[in-house]
Design a protein around this motif. Sequence first.
Motif, PDB file in Angstrom:
ATOM      1  N   THR A 767       0.912  -1.352   0.009  1.00 18.42           N
ATOM      2  CA  THR A 767       0.012  -0.021   0.086  1.00 18.42           C
ATOM      3  C   THR A 767       0.806   1.368   0.128  1.00 18.42           C
ATOM      4  OG1 THR A 767      -1.612  -1.042   1.184  1.00 18.42           O
ATOM      5  CG2 THR A 767      -1.990   0.963   1.143  1.00 18.42           C
ATOM      6  N   TRP A 768       1.871   1.168   0.853  1.00 18.88           N
ATOM      7  CA  TRP A 768       2.706   2.505   0.899  1.00 18.88           C
ATOM      8  C   TRP A 768       3.352   2.538  -0.441  1.00 18.88           C
ATOM      9  CZ3 TRP A 768       7.871   3.912   0.312  1.00 18.88           C
ATOM     10  CH2 TRP A 768       8.163   5.047   1.211  1.00 18.88           C
ATOM     11  N   SER A 771       0.955   3.871  -2.767  1.00 14.81           N
ATOM     12  CA  SER A 771       0.750   5.400  -2.205  1.00 14.81           C
ATOM     13  C   SER A 771       1.756   6.374  -2.805  1.00 14.81           C
ATOM     14  CB  SER A 771       0.361   5.518  -0.836  1.00 14.81           C
ATOM     15  OG  SER A 771       0.057   6.659  -0.370  1.00 14.81           O
ATOM     16  N   HIS A 772       2.652   6.126  -2.249  1.00 14.76           N
ATOM     17  CA  HIS A 772       4.027   7.071  -2.143  1.00 14.76           C
ATOM     18  C   HIS A 772       4.785   6.706  -3.634  1.00 14.76           C
ATOM     19  CE1 HIS A 772       3.958   8.612   1.908  1.00 14.76           C
ATOM     20  NE2 HIS A 772       3.275   7.422   2.060  1.00 14.76           N
ATOM     21  N   LEU A 773       5.371   5.574  -3.849  1.00 14.99           N
ATOM     22  CA  LEU A 773       6.260   5.357  -5.010  1.00 14.99           C
ATOM     23  C   LEU A 773       5.535   5.531  -6.235  1.00 14.99           C
ATOM     24  CD1 LEU A 773       8.527   2.565  -3.175  1.00 14.99           C
ATOM     25  CD2 LEU A 773       8.891   5.112  -3.174  1.00 14.99           C
ATOM     26  N   ARG A 775       2.585   6.437  -6.967  1.00  9.80           N
ATOM     27  CA  ARG A 775       1.834   7.944  -7.370  1.00  9.80           C
ATOM     28  C   ARG A 775       3.085   9.131  -7.653  1.00  9.80           C
ATOM     29  NH1 ARG A 775      -1.146  11.019  -5.544  1.00  9.80           N
ATOM     30  NH2 ARG A 775      -2.421  11.476  -7.315  1.00  9.80           N
ATOM     31  N   ALA A 776       4.223   8.858  -7.063  1.00 12.16           N
ATOM     32  CA  ALA A 776       5.226   9.851  -7.314  1.00 12.16           C
ATOM     33  C   ALA A 776       5.589  10.101  -8.435  1.00 12.16           C
ATOM     34  CB  ALA A 776       6.271   9.612  -6.312  1.00 12.16           C
ATOM     35  N   ALA A 779       2.329  11.209 -10.558  1.00 15.41           N
ATOM     36  CA  ALA A 779       2.300  12.661 -10.346  1.00 15.41           C
ATOM     37  C   ALA A 779       2.940  13.443 -11.077  1.00 15.41           C
ATOM     38  CB  ALA A 779       2.058  12.946  -8.940  1.00 15.41           C
TER      39      ALA A 779
ATOM     40  N   SER B  90       2.774  12.644  -2.935  1.00 16.08           N
ATOM     41  CA  SER B  90       2.097  11.799  -4.044  1.00 16.08           C
ATOM     42  C   SER B  90       1.055  10.706  -3.239  1.00 16.08           C
ATOM     43  CB  SER B  90       2.918  11.096  -4.985  1.00 16.08           C
ATOM     44  OG  SER B  90       3.995  10.337  -4.014  1.00 16.08           O
ATOM     45  N   CYS B  92      -1.582   9.009  -1.486  1.00 15.43           N
ATOM     46  CA  CYS B  92      -3.180   9.185  -1.244  1.00 15.43           C
ATOM     47  C   CYS B  92      -3.783   8.343  -0.255  1.00 15.43           C
ATOM     48  CB  CYS B  92      -3.937   8.787  -2.544  1.00 15.43           C
ATOM     49  SG  CYS B  92      -3.441   6.982  -3.164  1.00 15.43           S
ATOM     50  N   PRO B 113      -0.440  15.939  -8.728  1.00 15.88           N
ATOM     51  CA  PRO B 113       0.287  16.984  -9.159  1.00 15.88           C
ATOM     52  C   PRO B 113      -0.348  18.223  -8.466  1.00 15.88           C
ATOM     53  CG  PRO B 113      -1.015  16.014 -11.067  1.00 15.88           C
ATOM     54  CD  PRO B 113      -1.195  15.015  -9.951  1.00 15.88           C
TER      55      PRO B 113
END
Lengths: 830, 130
Positions: A767-768, A771-773, A775-776, A779, B90, B92, B113
């Motif tokens: 999940t982390w 969520s973090h990697l 989406r980074a 994004a 980033s 969520c 973003p």
Amino acid sequence: MIEEPGILAILDVIPEPVVFICSDATDYFLAYPNCRFSGSYGCFFVKEEPGQSGNARLNAALKKHFENCCHEMVRIKTPTRDIQINTNPLNPDAGENVSFHISLLNLTRSGHGWFWLKPLGKFANPDKDEHLQSSERFHAAQRIAGIGLWEYDFTTGDIYWSSEIYKMWEVAPESDPYTLEEFLRKIHPDDRPVFEQYMKSVADGSYSKSLEYRMITPSLKTVYMRQELQLYRNRDNEPILLRGVVMDITVHKLANKELTALNRRYHSLISNVPGITYRCLPDEQWTMLFISQEVERMTGYSPDKFTNGEISFASIIFEEDTEADLAFIESELDRKGAFLVDYRIRCADGRTLWVEDRGLGIYHDNGELAYIDGVILDVTEKRYFNEKYRSVFNKSNNCMLVLGADGEIKEYNTSAKRLLETVRRAACLDDLVFIKDNRDAEAIPLFQWLNDNMPAPGIIYEFQRKNASSFFGEIEFLKNIDPETNLLAITDVTFRKAQEEILMNSERRFKALIQEGGDVVFILNRSGRLSFASDNVEKVLDVSPGEITGTSIYRYLHKDDHLQFEERLQSLSDHQKIHLPPYRIMRPEGKWVWFSSILTNLESEPSVNGIIVNSMNITDQVEYAEKLLNANERFVQVLRTSNEAICDWDIVHDKVFWGQGFQEIFGFDLSRYNNNLWSDNIHPDDKEYVLKKIDQALSDPLAEKFFASYRFIRADGSIALIEHRATFTRDESGKAIRGIGAFRDVTELKESLLKLKLRNEQLEKITWIQSHLVRAPLAKIMCLVDLLALQDKTTGISDSEIIDGIIDASLELDQIIRKIIKQSELLKEL
Amino acid sequence: MTINVLVVDDDPLISKLHKLWVIKSGLHPDPLLALNGKEALELLLSREQSTDPFLILLDINMPVMDGWEFLDMLAKQSFPFRVYVVMVTSSCNQADEDRAFKESCVIGYIQKPVTAAVLQQFSNPALYTR
């Protein structure tokens, strides 16, 4: 002492009677009732009448009266006075002790006096005290004798009452005497006409001097009066004074009435006595002085035939009886006792009567026999019955004894002789027979026992004879059937009792055989047909014994039980007793009742002639057992599914029951293991901790539960992680006496939990990453795309830089996704 | 009152982009940049003479000192100015957002973003009077 006034002066002033006391014919003393004065008659008249003529005339008249003791009235007239003296002897037969009533009447005017004269010559020197005593005695005599005096003065209409009259008629002393009308109203209504007639006769002079009548007093008492009346006339024969002497005779009258009633009762009694009452002289002829009327009814001879000597009573007595009876009567009379003799008499019509004569002597003061009084009763019938009784007595099968007051045997019958063996007349019963109140009691002399106890009818007592042999009997004891005579009857029940005991034993045996504590008892034959069902079959099977008797047991038996029942029934040999396994019998509503029975073959016993089925209703037990079994099975099932092993530790005796779980879960052979199964197999690293902890729990009186999680070595050597729960039972002092332990193998559970934890951790990691990697770069790409879309050349970021950034971010994203896939594969392994 | 803006992100390109949006949103004409929490902290410490508040756009996942560590350190420091933090990440993950708002200095949470329009909501001076 008051100065003696003249008699006329006295007559003038005194309203009350005065009394003269006379000591001799010439010397009279005057006494006033209230004792105010006294003195010589002669003196008065001397003083009052200086010429003495009146005095002399009075003297002479009085003297004549006293000496002749006669009634006389003397009237003395003077120029100013008119006096009448009436004398009346109270006891004319008393010789020189005669007493008089003397009234002195002042005819000049209203007034009179009373004179009481003592016997002549008795008081030569009377003094004042003597006068007073005489006056008091006069009044006392009136009071005691209940005599009152009244007078009616025709000339004035005045009425005088003596004080006793007031008392007798219950009139207040201060009241006026009754008028004639008032007086008449006081007379009893029944006597009033007679009295009125009497008053008329007084008026015409034909009256009787004496009259009795009743008066009703103000307190409504009826009093009886006797009145003596005397009418006085003057020289012209006109009535001037009516005097009555009244006596209260109520007591005498009532006594007479009582006496009359008593006499009537006495005569009634005599005439109703069912026998002849008599008084006779103690002579050979039995000379009757009195014999009641009953003699005629009984003998046919009228009483006067005996009393006038026409026939003697002795002549109708049987000669052969007379001699003996006379001797007995004489002996009794000699000692002044009563006699009772039976003899026969001949009646006028030739019949013979048995009579019973009870009599006693009447003696003169000197002790000589004067008469014989007695009552003769007809006892012919009684004799007849006595003979019948004697016959019954003698022939009775019961032991019968007639006993005296002290238990001496007067009579006994043949049965008594047979039963008591040594009985004889005049012997004391207490020497012959003894009774035992109960089996263990000491034997008590029978008559002594009878004096203290009332034998209950129907109770069988044990008796002992003099020779110590015993018998059983029922007692009937009638006390005082005659004076000092008792009747004792003993029914010998020795044989009957023995028979009853045999029967009772037989019944007891039968009951013992057929019942044996069973709920329901059946008797049936080998084909199963019922010949008997005990009463409680109704309660258990809801079928009456009558309904079930005669039917086949198989009709009620569960089909699955037919075979075993029949097999057992057929297999029974004589007198054999077997137990029948539980079987079912159906109640009318369809419910099955479980029975456990014992079959006993008593076909050879005539009283049974069948096979006895002693049945116990075990439905409740069966149902309970089923429930228990189900519950137990469920429990075992629960234990199995819960992976728990149970142990029950009797701490007091240090014995442990190891549940099946120790075999099934932990693999131990329970047949080989002892109390140390648990402690021996705690993991060595945990053992010290666990034992210490359980010791603490055991020694803490408040600790009810114990929990520990530790490693336990299975029988195969593998290590199990267990959760150990225990509950302790403690005694009143708090000491643990029992412990129930549950051992749950949580190895798999723990492992599962660990896996779950790891999986969660992995998931969290994914999940982390997501969520973090993930989406980074994503994004970043989105941001760069937005920037690119702006086409703003003033941002200071070139397009190539933007595109390179997008490419880098895409590559980064690709790597991250690969990483996630790899992490997911790791998750699968968990 | 001038609000200083500090962009903390380890990606230089992203930092540039964020700076661009800060400028475009009118929050600040020349925002400061830091590549991680450590740099950001040092920068704040170097500005002790300033009393104007700082708005920090803070990324979470960074090398050397990530966003959470920075917030921990920030809480231990005392500055003559006030510091306001908007998390820019980033992630969520709701747990991250919940965690961020437990810090008293955090006034916003922006998922990347970032756009100028999103940043404009922090241009209201009233936000910086608390």
